[in-house]
Write an enzyme that holds these catalytic residues in place. Structure first.
Site, PDB file in Angstrom:
ATOM      1  N   ARG A 109       0.818  -1.216   0.000  1.00 31.73           N
ATOM      2  CA  ARG A 109       0.000   0.000   0.000  1.00 31.73           C
ATOM      3  C   ARG A 109       0.849   1.262   0.000  1.00 31.73           C
ATOM      4  O   ARG A 109       0.517   2.242  -0.673  1.00 31.73           O
ATOM      5  CB  ARG A 109      -0.955  -0.011   1.210  1.00 31.73           C
ATOM      6  CG  ARG A 109      -1.874   1.206   1.313  1.00 31.73           C
ATOM      7  CD  ARG A 109      -2.530   1.591  -0.004  1.00 31.73           C
ATOM      8  NE  ARG A 109      -3.208   0.468  -0.666  1.00 31.73           N
ATOM      9  CZ  ARG A 109      -3.575   0.477  -1.935  1.00 31.73           C
ATOM     10  NH1 ARG A 109      -3.320   1.526  -2.706  1.00 31.73           N
ATOM     11  NH2 ARG A 109      -4.178  -0.573  -2.459  1.00 31.73           N
ATOM     12  N   LYS A 176       2.413  39.272  -3.958  1.00 31.87           N
ATOM     13  CA  LYS A 176       1.000  39.091  -4.275  1.00 31.87           C
ATOM     14  C   LYS A 176       0.177  40.208  -3.655  1.00 31.87           C
ATOM     15  O   LYS A 176       0.717  41.115  -3.016  1.00 31.87           O
ATOM     16  CB  LYS A 176       0.540  37.709  -3.806  1.00 31.87           C
ATOM     17  CG  LYS A 176       1.407  36.567  -4.355  1.00 31.87           C
ATOM     18  CD  LYS A 176       0.845  35.215  -4.062  1.00 31.87           C
ATOM     19  CE  LYS A 176      -0.301  34.886  -4.986  1.00 31.87           C
ATOM     20  NZ  LYS A 176      -0.761  33.481  -4.833  1.00 31.87           N
ATOM     21  N   GLU A 205       2.656  39.526  -8.886  1.00 36.57           N
ATOM     22  CA  GLU A 205       1.320  39.213  -9.377  1.00 36.57           C
ATOM     23  C   GLU A 205       0.606  40.515  -9.740  1.00 36.57           C
ATOM     24  O   GLU A 205       0.614  41.467  -8.958  1.00 36.57           O
ATOM     25  CB  GLU A 205       0.541  38.472  -8.297  1.00 36.57           C
ATOM     26  CG  GLU A 205      -0.872  38.098  -8.692  1.00 36.57           C
ATOM     27  CD  GLU A 205      -1.616  37.439  -7.544  1.00 36.57           C
ATOM     28  OE1 GLU A 205      -1.595  36.201  -7.480  1.00 36.57           O
ATOM     29  OE2 GLU A 205      -2.174  38.168  -6.697  1.00 36.57           O
TER      30      GLU A 205
END
Length: 295
Positions: A109, A176, A205
């Site tokens: 797994r 940003k 940005e």
């Protein structure tokens, strides 16, 4: 050849992944250890149940090696039939694993989770890379990654034909909207980053043409053009390109609200890049399986 993963990172992420599944180090698999003799050996095939692009096969050997070491069991040999970055059809055998059954099942797994996740990211990236082929634009990833698996997912982007943007907050400055608010203006934010960290690339940005031109005037050489309608994006690209005789080359990235259906349309605006958070935050896994076979 896909640029590789840091070995120390692979060792650590595999250790943590196994401990999560086995309940500690060494941990235990109460089903396999109760029903399968330590001396029992087998061959297993790692196979793709879906068509896609495989990635993450580079971690398979580390997973089985760590399981063997934890429990003092024999080694598993791993023979890869394909390399990361390969397109495969459903049913394709990817690798042959030979060794103790307990190791194979205790590792199953963990190795599938890692390889399936990476292969899903690579498959999603390849769809974008194919759509942008010949346009001059390149697909980029973002920081919207699964916690703890960023290196693997960005590796998978490379395997799928995409390009990594920044790895984190430490290697590239990205100004940003919130930084602009905090600093007072785009110009002030760029100047502050330059003063504090003169060695890093500064990306900005921009949501509007005016912001883009202010960022360029402040000295930014890489702009993220965020959520712009195609006509506004095209006008912004044209305006920035018109000034490059003075500013030098400005790298331009379209970001936000991007879909495969819009990819060619956005590429025609002349951007260099398209960043797509969905490569990592929304890509479904590629279904892989590990099947024991008769010797």
């Amino acid at each position: 050849m896909v640029p590789g993963l840091d070995h120390a990172w692979v060792v650590d992420v595999v250790r943590r992944t196994l401990s999560e599944d086995l309940g500690g180090d060494p941990g235990r698999d109460v089903t396999s250890q109760a029903t399968i003799a330590v001396s029992s050996g087998a061959v297993a095939h790692l196979v793709a149940r879906q068509a896609g692009v495989v990635a993450g096969l580079v971690v398979v050997h580390e997973v089985v090696a760590q399981v063997s070491a934890r429990f003092g069991l024999g080694q598993v040999t791993v023979e890869l039939d394909v390399q990361d970055g390969t397109r495969v059809e459903a049913g394709r055998r990817l690798a042959v694993l030979t060794g103790p059954v307990q190791v194979l099942l205790m590792a199953e797994r963990s190795l599938l989770n890692l390889a399936s996740r990476a292969s899903g990211v690579a498959t999603a990236t390849r769809a974008w890379a194919d759509r942008l082929d010949g346009t001059g634009a390149t697909v980029l990833d973002t920081r919207k990654t699964t916690p703890g698996l960023r290196a693997l997912e960005k590796y998978a982007v490379r395997a799928g034909g995409g390009t990594n943007k920044r790895m984190g907050l430490y290697d590239v400055a990205m100004v940003k909207d919130n930084h602009v608010v905090a600093a007072g203006s785009v110009t002030a934010a760029v100047a502050a980053v330059r003063a504090a960290f003169p060695d890093v690339l500064v990306q900005v940005e921009a949501d509007t043409l005016d912001q883009a031109l202010e960022a360029v005037a402040a000295g930014a050489t890489f702009l993220l053009l965020d959520n712009m309608p195609t006509d506004v994006l095209a006008a912004t690209v044209a305006a920035v390109r018109a000034g490059e005789a003075t500013t030098g080359r400005i790298e331009l990235e379209a970001t936000g609200n991007l879909t495969l259906d819009r990819a060619a349309e956005v590429a025609r605006t002349g951007v260099d890049y398209m960043s797509v958070g969905g490569l990592t935050h929304s890509a479904p896994i590629l279904d892989l399986a590990l099947d024991l076979v008769a010797r």
